[in-house]
Design an enzyme around this catalytic site. Structure first.
Site, PDB file in Angstrom:
ATOM      1  N   ARG A  17       0.752   4.283 -15.643  1.00 16.16           N
ATOM      2  CA  ARG A  17       0.483   4.895 -16.944  1.00 16.16           C
ATOM      3  C   ARG A  17       0.569   3.880 -18.076  1.00 16.16           C
ATOM      4  O   ARG A  17      -0.010   4.076 -19.136  1.00 16.16           O
ATOM      5  CB  ARG A  17       1.387   6.109 -17.164  1.00 16.16           C
ATOM      6  CG  ARG A  17       0.984   7.281 -16.253  1.00 16.16           C
ATOM      7  CD  ARG A  17       1.958   8.437 -16.300  1.00 16.16           C
ATOM      8  NE  ARG A  17       3.272   8.103 -15.810  1.00 16.16           N
ATOM      9  CZ  ARG A  17       3.664   8.143 -14.532  1.00 16.16           C
ATOM     10  NH1 ARG A  17       2.811   8.519 -13.605  1.00 16.16           N
ATOM     11  NH2 ARG A  17       4.877   7.817 -14.187  1.00 16.16           N
ATOM     12  N   GLU A  48      16.198   2.681  -5.907  1.00 12.18           N
ATOM     13  CA  GLU A  48      17.367   3.443  -5.470  1.00 12.18           C
ATOM     14  C   GLU A  48      17.576   3.313  -3.957  1.00 12.18           C
ATOM     15  O   GLU A  48      18.681   3.164  -3.479  1.00 12.18           O
ATOM     16  CB  GLU A  48      17.196   4.912  -5.868  1.00 12.18           C
ATOM     17  CG  GLU A  48      18.422   5.751  -5.596  1.00 12.18           C
ATOM     18  CD  GLU A  48      18.255   7.179  -6.083  1.00 12.18           C
ATOM     19  OE1 GLU A  48      19.156   7.981  -5.806  1.00 12.18           O
ATOM     20  OE2 GLU A  48      17.236   7.487  -6.726  1.00 12.18           O
TER      21      GLU A  48
END
Length: 176
Positions: free
Chosen positions: A59, A96
């Site tokens: 984006r 993560e």
């Protein structure tokens, strides 16, 4: 709707349970909201010398392209590994659960060029930090980093500021 935040939709439990996904596609779909976003992202950098705008996948390409157009500057994409043809520099960073790699063309930034880095969302700051390292390896100087959304609980802004960078965000959302 008077604020950029008003145009951003939240989708609960996407991409998995417990995540509050901040969807900027509704902002991009609104001519008024999109224009307001670009104007507000540019405002802190008015009058500064900027040579290139760098957008982080994906984006950030939309925002970066619009900002580069507005400033009559070149645009440089930083992409996920394997997406750019030709010679690239790579920078790995931690997710993560695992590792990811970002890449930039090895001739995209010239030494001494002043660069504005943009993306839609700042979470942990890992992607942005990897992109910044790539720009700096090419000799670019970071003018600033601009994001639409910051998720302050995840620490990305603090990470970038600890790197000595100017960080500009249009709005914040609590929670991940």
């Amino acid at each position: 709707m008077n604020d950029v935040k008003d145009y951003i939709r939240t989708i609960v439990d996407f991409p998995h349970e417990g995540i509050m996904f901040r969807d900027v596609t509704t902002l991009f779909a609104s001519p008024r909201g999109f224009r307001m976003t670009i104007d507000q992202m540019l405002h802190p950098y008015a009058g500064q010398r900027i040579d290139k705008v760098v957008g982080l996948e994906a984006r950030g390409f939309i925002i970066g392209g619009a900002i580069a157009h507005q400033l009559t500057l070149g645009f440089v994409p930083i992409r996920k590994k394997g997406k750019l043809p030709g010679a690239v520099l790579s920078e790995a960073y931690q997710l993560e659960y695992g590792e990811a790699v970002m890449e930039i063309h090895d001739d995209a930034i010239q030494p001494g060029e002043r660069v504005l880095v943009v993306d839609d969302l700042l979470a942990t700051g890992g992607t942005a930090a990897a992109g910044i390292k790539l720009i700096e390896r090419l000799g670019g100087e970071i003018v600033g980093c601009a994001f639409i959304v910051d998720l302050p609980e995840l620490g990305g802004r603090a990470l970038l500021e600890e790197m000595g960078l100017d960080v500009h965000v249009l709005c914040e959302f609590e929670g991940a």
